[in-house]
Motif scaffolding. Structure first.
Motif, short mmCIF file in Angstrom:
data_model
loop_
_atom_site.label_atom_id
_atom_site.label_comp_id
_atom_site.label_asym_id
_atom_site.label_seq_id
_atom_site.Cartn_x
_atom_site.Cartn_y
_atom_site.Cartn_z
N MET B 188 0.82 -1.21 0.00
CA MET B 188 0.00 0.00 0.00
C MET B 188 0.85 1.26 0.00
SD MET B 188 -3.27 -0.74 2.34
CE MET B 188 -3.68 -2.35 2.91
N ALA B 189 1.93 1.23 0.78
CA ALA B 189 2.79 2.41 0.81
C ALA B 189 3.39 2.66 -0.57
CB ALA B 189 3.90 2.21 1.83
N ALA B 192 0.91 3.98 -2.81
CA ALA B 192 0.66 5.42 -2.57
C ALA B 192 1.63 6.26 -3.40
CB ALA B 192 0.81 5.71 -1.09
N ALA B 196 0.52 8.50 -6.67
CA ALA B 196 0.73 9.95 -6.65
C ALA B 196 1.59 10.38 -7.83
CB ALA B 196 1.41 10.35 -5.34
N ILE B 259 -7.41 3.45 2.74
CA ILE B 259 -7.01 3.69 1.34
C ILE B 259 -7.16 5.17 0.98
CG2 ILE B 259 -7.51 1.35 0.58
CD1 ILE B 259 -10.02 2.47 -0.75
N LEU B 262 -4.20 6.96 2.53
CA LEU B 262 -2.85 6.51 2.17
C LEU B 262 -2.69 6.43 0.66
CD1 LEU B 262 -0.12 5.44 3.01
CD2 LEU B 262 -1.12 3.17 3.18
N MET B 263 -3.34 5.41 0.06
CA MET B 263 -3.11 5.19 -1.37
C MET B 263 -3.69 6.29 -2.21
SD MET B 263 -4.02 1.22 -1.16
CE MET B 263 -4.81 1.21 -2.76
N ASN B 265 -4.50 9.41 -1.30
CA ASN B 265 -4.54 10.61 -0.46
C ASN B 265 -4.67 11.86 -1.33
OD1 ASN B 265 -2.06 11.22 -1.56
ND2 ASN B 265 -0.98 10.07 0.01
N GLY B 268 -3.35 12.39 -4.75
CA GLY B 268 -3.68 11.45 -5.81
C GLY B 268 -4.71 11.97 -6.78
N SER B 271 -8.60 12.50 -5.26
CA SER B 271 -8.85 13.21 -4.00
C SER B 271 -10.22 13.87 -4.03
CB SER B 271 -7.76 14.27 -3.81
OG SER B 271 -7.66 15.04 -4.99
N PRO B 486 0.64 10.84 5.54
CA PRO B 486 1.04 9.49 5.10
C PRO B 486 2.53 9.36 4.83
CG PRO B 486 -0.13 10.65 3.36
CD PRO B 486 -0.26 11.48 4.59
N ILE B 490 4.68 5.91 4.84
CA ILE B 490 5.38 5.38 3.65
C ILE B 490 6.86 5.20 3.96
CG2 ILE B 490 6.03 5.95 1.30
CD1 ILE B 490 3.32 7.47 1.13
#
Lengths: 110, 500, 935
Positions: B188-189, B192, B196, B259, B262-263, B265, B268, B271, B486, B490
């Motif tokens: 997930m990190a 992210a 992004a 999510i 983080l992923m 955020n 992204g 948003s 986040p 990460i």
């Protein structure tokens, strides 16, 4: 080839969806099975279409197929098996308890 | 090295498997095993809470493979808080179940620990596909528990629940596949970062996968219009199971929160979608729950709809994606989980004592223990309706304070009206059950301490949350702050810790 | 340190009467309750003195800084006045209740709730923090709910309680919103600090909503029109409760709030018109309605509403003098109304009814009570030499001085006088109807007697106050009044005199008009009654309320059922629609092309054929789905084609697994079909079908597009790492297998747990399930029956060891070549299943007594323990190790912990598959067992 793959996934998914929306447990179970086939294919294809280069030692890493989706799909297949089995047996139980195989336990509909 | 983060997973796993070994031979031993591992969970989660209190992350690299290549467990304030909430609820519901619920079907003591394994795993894992695996564990265990005790009502509700969730799992895999196909990673990190950094022409596909995940988690969390499975399932399940299920909906909410902080955020490509969709969804769910509560003709059904309301309220708070909102929601979460759990247990006691009238709002005999149950019901009702002075009220105040009326008239209106609705409905229920009685109490239905104590404890926890409102809400706001930055998460996950 | 005690004593002391009741009976219970109250009263004195010295006593603890929720208490003039009223009258009520409550009322519970209520009330008046005040405010609502519903056997009590809670609860929520806003505006929740911020608040854009929300709270509590109707309903409460709630406490909370926030909110036209207007309407309406009540308590209830209206009106006029008059009337109303309720209670107690058409001429039977009642109601009517007269005259004076209405200013005094007239009229009625006016009409209890002396004592004390205050106001009430009013006005008080006699002036004239007019009205009551009967429609509040609640509930239920009709198909459809939108919207709203830059590869005939076949098979499954057996065959073809696809695109492991799973799955379906109808009835309407078709095409299309979008895009996978390190760090050449048992071994562990759960779940689902094989289940044969083709049996028995060898081979090479635990396990399972099919359950069972539950458990445990083994080397869970060893004969072989892990997988898979299929195959046998167990 990519188009063909996409089409196949689309068709199998569509069939699965249609069956899942039926009113009797058995077709629904088959629909779920179809759905999981389709989803497994999709997941497999996310490793892109690589021919004749299984991810085994010996193939040059660059050429070989992406092993990760394969591992994921293998897991998904096995989990899918467990779930399908469960829902099939649940259908049996439902018939036993509700006296019919309608998903809402309603008797024969007009 | 510190192996604590994996204890909440290995404990129930071994517990469940040992009970599987003991199947059919040693029912007593099975009970003991469940009890030990659930109590152990409580201890472990307390310790973990202490670990993260100061705000550090604990990353456990399974197989000693560095992220993003291996699977990691990530322990932060949020996951620790949820682990704790779960283990408290679990221990008390288990105690209640030991008074007899566990004998109403087979293998309760196999399903129960593994249910906890699924829940805890979902809270801890930092890998998207691993999250899927734990969701499956959680689900299959919950299928089994929901069907525990058998009977047409349970089978029907269970069948619906299973079919819906199997479809949901397929969707989950679609979403994961899309994300992998775009980014080539599952951590997930790592996701992210890659999301992004993604090129604009990827954005639509990312949005699709994000929304798909929202649908999947929304189904678990019972958000409108995917909540239809909940009332039937919760109101028909065995009491201790229904009580335990008070947490499963929160798993879906947790995943959504995770999510979207983080992923996906605010850097992204999704948003703007999140910050608009989520609160609206929450409020609509609250409204749906409100109608359900008002219309319910049985106590259990009423409580089930209270769960729907609470889910909506939580999302309305989380969806603001700001410290105050998330903090308020995270304070409200343990409160509503424990209280609804306690109410489900109480409803069971009431139904049992009213004999054939069960938990319906009909003119029946008075409960055998009117004073005790009445007091507990009053406590629970006040807490659930969000009346002062209990934690429900504080949670509500925190939530309303998180956004100015001028900016969110809807939130204020809906939340307050939902409170009033719950108040009216619960008053009706209480008046029907405890006041509008006729005839004599059903003999021999009085509940012993083994059942009363866990119920009372769950409800009294609301008082505890009130007394310690200050430290608790401070912690939840800290957790919210952690979620909204986040970068640290990460960095902690992707820190190079590869095996030599 | 006194302030918290004043509140906490009753709140926690509430338990004592309950205990005392259980220990030594009603008397003790009452005594304890009284003792608690008295102690609280004592605790109130030190702060009271300091207030008299001009220093309000304060307490402050920060509690919840996040929302600025602090525990702040403050006792100034206003609160001290209320504290005295609450505790003083509370004490009298407790004494009175002891004689009023009958044997079968649980006195312990009564006093318990009463004390809680008392504590909450004290909290309301002592809080120096808006949110804290709100907490106690709602606590009064809750406890009064229990008090009103004390005799919950009667429907009236339940309804009255419910209505009171619903209304005051709603008001409380409005109040919460108002308070939060007010706090935001003023930047503080401390009331003492707020009082200084009046101008800021009144000038703020949000002043209007703040005021309206807070007024909503106050008016519902103080039963102002149109929220008045809960109060008459609340008369279902035991009379001591009414005497307490509706004289000095509950309803006064609203008025108190208005007075408390007066310096912040008052002083605008909005305040004047809303507060004053509501007060005026309530004053008139209450006075008018009271006159027509036949129920003693009903009369008092409406007169209470009217008097509250009067006080609200005075606060609305918002001149300092009006405030003084308002506060003064709060005190007076509390005293005479409490005594009147008690008197009514006594009469009710002695005669068994409260209907004034039946209780007449009681003078002959209970003269003492009569005297007391007369004095009290005279005070209520505003007869000179009684306290009611003083405050009322001040009220009249205020209405005269008011010029805000311009030319219409004359209306206010007129209205006030009119209300006065009715007040006199209903007071007269209370006296004359009850004590004179002929003889009693068949009373339930006859003849009535004087009550016990101590039951009358509280009435005597209160009536005494009415007199003393009425005659020597300046000596008695003046200092308290000045203190309280000063706290409200928040400044120097204007000149006013509490003299009985101000000479012949307009107010006095108005009082005279009211008195004479009142008598006149009463003497001509028959006409009015007739008029009231004819003209005014009977609106029954509780019927209205109950009806509306019922309607609401009905609507809610039907609305809920509308959405949630218990149809799975609808829920699934909704889920899929949601998913369709989730995928579809972004894809179609996208401004960028869906197709990525990658070139597409060319199609070869074989693949095309395979793909077409798969699609055809899938479509046929749908097409035949009603003829289930046929559909199943089509389904199995799809599965087969999936496996071939895996082969085609270089995934041998997947192909093997898919094949094995396929076999088992289809077997399972077949067995299940044996117990299910062979065909589905065609029952979905064409509309439903086309809907589903649309949904299917839509979602299928979306996934197709998704696939296309992905396949035409490049991506950077982490897999390069796996390919590079599989051998060096994972010790295996089959990367997929190394991922499964090492890189992502944790997934695998979870996955076999899922399998285990599924198997056990299925096992318990099938337990005790008895199903009749479907009548027309053609072709298939149950395993249990004993006729088995001999050849098949022989072959399989010979075949078994071979199969086991094969699976062993697959297992061992798994780490380096296609194979592994899963595949090996599945092959073994299939081989064993064949035994069952060929030789029947019974034979197979006795051949090898395998118990599958432990097999599964051991499998998972082995995997887990292998993982935990790495702890020895201080490595995280599942860290693998491998080494090359040379054994004699066999030679160089590689051993990896991963293989141990894989062994666990193998065992679990075998156990799971066997458990599922064997249990299902033996369904009928188990059924027989179950019936034997519980016939």
């Amino acid at each position: 080839m990519e188009a063909l793959a996409s089409l196949t996934v689309a068709v199998v998914v569509a069939c699965g969806v249609y069956l899942v929306l039926r009113a009797r447990t058995f077709p629904v179970a088959m629909g779920l099975a179809l759905l999981s086939y389709a989803v497994n294919l999709f997941l497999f294809f996310t490793g892109r279409l690589v021919s004749g280069a299984p991810p085994l030692l010996g193939n040059s890493p660059s050429a070989s197929a992406d092993p990760l989706p394969q591992a994921l799909v293998l897991t998904a297949i096995v989990i899918g098996f467990g779930m399908t089995a469960f829902v099939v047996i649940l259908a049996l139980r439902a018939r036993g308890e509700l006296g019919n195989d309608h998903v809402d336990g309603k008797g024969e509909q007009p | 090295m510190n192996h604590w983060p994996i204890v909440p997973l290995l404990l129930p796993l071994t517990g469940g498997m040992i009970n599987l070994l003991l199947t059919g031979r040693h029912p007593r031993a099975q009970r003991a095993v469940s009890l030990v591992c659930t109590a152990g969970l409580l201890v472990a989660s307390l310790y973990l809470l202490g670990l993260v209190y100061s705000g550090d992350f604990f990353v456990y690299r399974l197989g000693d493979w560095a992220a993003p290549f291996g699977i990691v467990l990530v322990l932060d304030r949020l996951s620790a808080l949820l682990l704790f909430t779960t283990s408290v609820l679990a221990l008390l519901t288990l105690l209640y179940a030991l008074a007899g619920d566990d004998r109403r079907g087979h293998n309760f003591h196999i399903f129960f620990p593994l249910q906890l394994l699924g829940i805890n795993g979902a809270f801890l894992t930092g890998d998207l596909f691993n999250l899927f695996v734990f969701f499956e564990i959680l689900l299959i265990a919950s299928y089994c528990l929901a069907l525990h005790g058998g009977g047409p009502a349970r089978i029907r509700a269970g069948l619906h629940y299973v079919v819906l969730n199997l479809t949901g799992s397929a969707l989950f895999l679609l979403a994961i596949g899309t994300l992998y196909g775009l980014t080539g990673t599952l951590n997930m990190a790592d996701l992210a970062i890659r999301v992004a950094a993604s090129a604009p022409e990827q954005a639509p596909l990312f949005r699709a996968s994000a929304l798909l995940l929202l649908v999947v988690f929304g189904l678990k969390a019972a958000l409108l219009p995917l909540h239809f499975w909940l009332p039937g399932l919760y109101s028909s399940a065995v009491a201790s199971v229904a009580a335990l299920f008070a947490i499963t909906t929160k798993v879906g909410l947790y995943a959504i929160l995770r999510i979207f902080t983080l992923m996906f955020n605010d850097q992204g490509p999704v948003s703007e979608a999140a910050s608009t969709v989520l609160p609206a969804l929450g409020l609509m769910t609250v409204v749906a729950g409100g109608f359900g509560v008002l219309g319910a003709q049985r106590l259990r059904l009423l409580i089930a709809y209270l769960v729907v309301i609470s889910v909506g309220t939580l999302l309305a708070g989380m969806g603001q994606l700001n410290v105050k909102g998330i903090g308020a929601a995270l304070y409200y979460l343990p409160h509503t989980t424990w209280v609804t759990g306690g109410l489900f247990l109480l409803a069971d006691l009431i139904a049992h004592q009213r004999g054939p009238h069960d938990d319906g709002f009909t003119r029946g005999p008075p409960p055998a223990q009117p004073a005790r149950l009445g007091l507990l019901f009053f406590l629970g009702a006040v807490a659930a309706a969000g009346l002062p002075p209990l934690s429900g009220f504080i949670g509500k105040v925190l939530l309303l304070r998180s956004v100015a009326l001028t900016e969110a008239v809807w939130l204020w209106g809906v939340v307050l009206l939902a409170g009033l609705t719950a108040l009216i409905a619960l008053t009706r229920a209480g008046s029907h059950i405890f006041w509008r009685t006729e005839g004599e109490a059903v003999a021999g239905t009085a509940a012993g301490m083994t059942r009363l104590a866990p119920t009372a404890l769950l409800l009294v926890l609301s008082v505890v949350l009130t007394v310690f409102a200050a430290p608790v809400s401070r912690f939840t706001e800290a957790a919210a702050l952690q979620l909204l930055t986040p970068e640290r998460y990460i960095a902690a996950v992707l820190a190079r810790g590869e095996r030599p | 340190m006194y302030l918290p005690f004043i509140i906490l004593l009753p709140l926690f002391g509430a338990l004592l009467p309950f205990l005392a009741m259980n220990l030594s009976g009603r008397k003790a219970s009452a005594l304890v309750a009284a003792a608690v109250t008295a102690t609280a009263l004592l605790a109130a004195f030190p702060p009271l003195l300091s207030v008299f010295d001009g220093a309000a006593m304060e307490m402050y603890w920060p509690w919840l800084p996040q929302v600025g929720f602090d525990l702040a208490l403050r006792m100034d003039g206003l609160s001290s006045l209320f504290v005295l009223l609450i505790l003083g009258i509370g004490l009298l009520v407790i004494l009175y209740a002891h004689y009023y409550l009958s044997e079968h009322d649980s006195a312990g519970r009564f006093y318990c709730i009463l004390l809680v209520f008392m504590g909450a009330m004290l909290g309301v008046v002592l809080s120096d923090h808006l949110l804290l005040l709100l907490v106690f405010w709602e606590l009064t609502s809750l406890s009064s709910f229990l008090l009103i519903g004390f005799r919950h056997q009667t429907a009236e009590a339940r309804r009255g309680a419910g209505m009171a809670l619903a209304l005051t609860g709603a008001g409380g929520l409005a109040l919460l919103a108002g308070f939060l806003l007010l706090g935001d505006i003023a930047g503080t929740y401390r009331i003492s600090a707020l009082l200084a911020a009046g101008n800021l608040v009144r000038g703020h854009a949000l002043y209007v909503p703040v005021l309206l929300l807070i007024l909503l709270g106050a008016f519902t509590k103080s039963a102002q029109f149109p929220f008045h109707f809960w109060l008459p309903q609340a008369m279902a409460a035991p009379t001591p409760v009414s005497a307490y709630l509706h004289s000095a406490t509950m309803v006064k909370a609203g008025v108190f709030l208005l007075a408390r926030l007066f310096p912040v909110l008052a002083g605008t036209d909005l305040w004047f018109f809303t507060v004053g207007g509501t007060g005026l309407v309530t004053l008139l309406f209450g006075a008018y309605m009271a006159f027509f009540m036949h129920d003693l308590k009903g009369l008092l209830a409406y007169s209470t509403i009217s008097h509250l209206g009067l006080i609200v009106l005075l606060l609305g006029i918002d001149t300092p003098l009006a405030v003084v008059a308002g506060i003064f009337h709060i005190i007076n109303h509390a005293t005479f109304k409490a005594s009147l309720f008690m008197a009514a209670g006594i009469i009710d107690h002695e005669t068994g009814t409260r209907d004034m058409r039946r209780i007449n001429g009681l003078w002959r039977y209970m003269p003492h009570t009569g005297v007391l009642a007369m004095v009290a109601s005279a005070a209520m009517a505003g007869v000179p030499l009684l306290n009611g007269f003083l405050s009322k005259e001040m009220f009249f004076a205020e209405t005269l001085h008011l010029k805000a209405l311009g030319p219409l200013s004359g209306l206010l005094p007129a209205a006030a006088t009119l209300a006065g007239v009715f007040a006199v009229a209903y007071s007269a009625r209370f006296i004359h109807d009850v004590f004179f006016n002929g003889k009693p009409v068949n009373l339930p209890k006859f003849p009535p007697h004087e009550p016990p002396r101590f039951m009358r004592l509280p009435v005597v004390i209160l009536v005494g106050q009415c007199l003393v205050v009425g005659v020597f106001p300046s000596l008695t009430v003046a200092p308290f009044l000045a203190l309280a009013a000063g706290a409200v006005v928040g400044g120097p008080l204007p000149e006013y005199s509490l003299a009985i006699w101000h000479g012949f002036n307009l107010p006095f004239a108005m009082s005279l008009i009211a008195l004479t007019g009142g008598i006149a009205v009463y003497s001509r009551r028959h006409i009015l009654f007739a008029f009231h009967q004819r003209m005014l429609p009977k609106v029954d509040a509780h019927v209205l309320f109950k009806g509306s609640i019922e309607k609401l509930t009905q609507a809610a239920r039907s609305l809920t059922l509308l959405g949630e009709n218990g149809s799975l198909q609808r829920s699934v459809a909704l889920l899929l629609v949601a998913a369709l939108l989730a995928v579809g919207l972004p894809l179609f709203a996208a401004k960028v092309p869906l197709t990525g830059p990658l070139p597409t590869s060319s199609i070869d005939a074989l693949t095309l054929a395979g793909a077409l076949m798969m699609m055809a098979a899938a479509l046929l499954t749908v097409f035949w789905h009603r003829r289930r057996f046929t559909a199943l065959i089509a389904l199995s073809v799809v599965g087969l084609m999936v496996a071939l696809t895996f082969v085609r695109f270089s995934a041998p492991d997947l192909a093997l697994t898919q094949l094995a799973v396929e076999v088992v799955t289809i077997l399972l379906f077949l067995l299940a079909l044996f117990f299910l109808p062979q065909a589905s009835p065609s029952e979905s309407m064409p509309l439903r079908r086309s809907r589903d078709l649309l949904l299917a095409l839509g979602f299928g299309g979306c996934t197709g597009l998704l696939t296309w979008g992905l396949l035409t895009r490049p991506y950077q996978s982490i897999s390069a790492y796996f390919l590079a390190n599989s051998v060096s760090k994972g010790g295996g050449a089959n990367v997929v297998n190394v991922i499964l048992v090492d890189f992502r071994g944790f997934d695998t562990l979870g996955e076999i747990t899922v399998l285990a759960l599924a198997a056990v779940g299925i096992y318990s689902l099938l337990d005790g399930l008895c199903l009749e094989p479907d009548a027309n289940a053609g072709g298939q044969r149950r395993w249990a029956d004993e006729r088995h083709p001999l050849i098949l049996a022989q072959i399989t028995r010979f075949f078994l060891p071979l199969a086991l060898l094969v699976s062993l081979h697959f297992f061992l090479r798994g780490h380096n070549a296609p194979g592994g635990g899963f595949i090996a396990g599945l092959i073994t399972a299939v081989a064993l299943i064949l035994q069952y099919m060929a030789n029947g359950i019974a034979w197979t069972r006795q051949q090898w007594r395998l118990r599958y539950h432990p097999l599964i458990a051991w499998g998972v445990l082995i995997a887990a323990v292998t993982g935990a083994g790495s702890w020895w080397f201080d490595r995280p869970f599942l860290t693998s190790a491998f080494g090359h060893f040379s054994l004699p004969v066999v030679g160089e072989i590689e051993l990896a912990t991963a293989m141990l892990f894989d062994l666990g997988v193998y065992l679990a898979v075998v156990g799971v598959v066997m458990l599922i299929l064997a249990t299902l195959g033996d369904l009928s046998g188990r059924c027989a067992e179950a019936q034997r167990r519980c016939p």
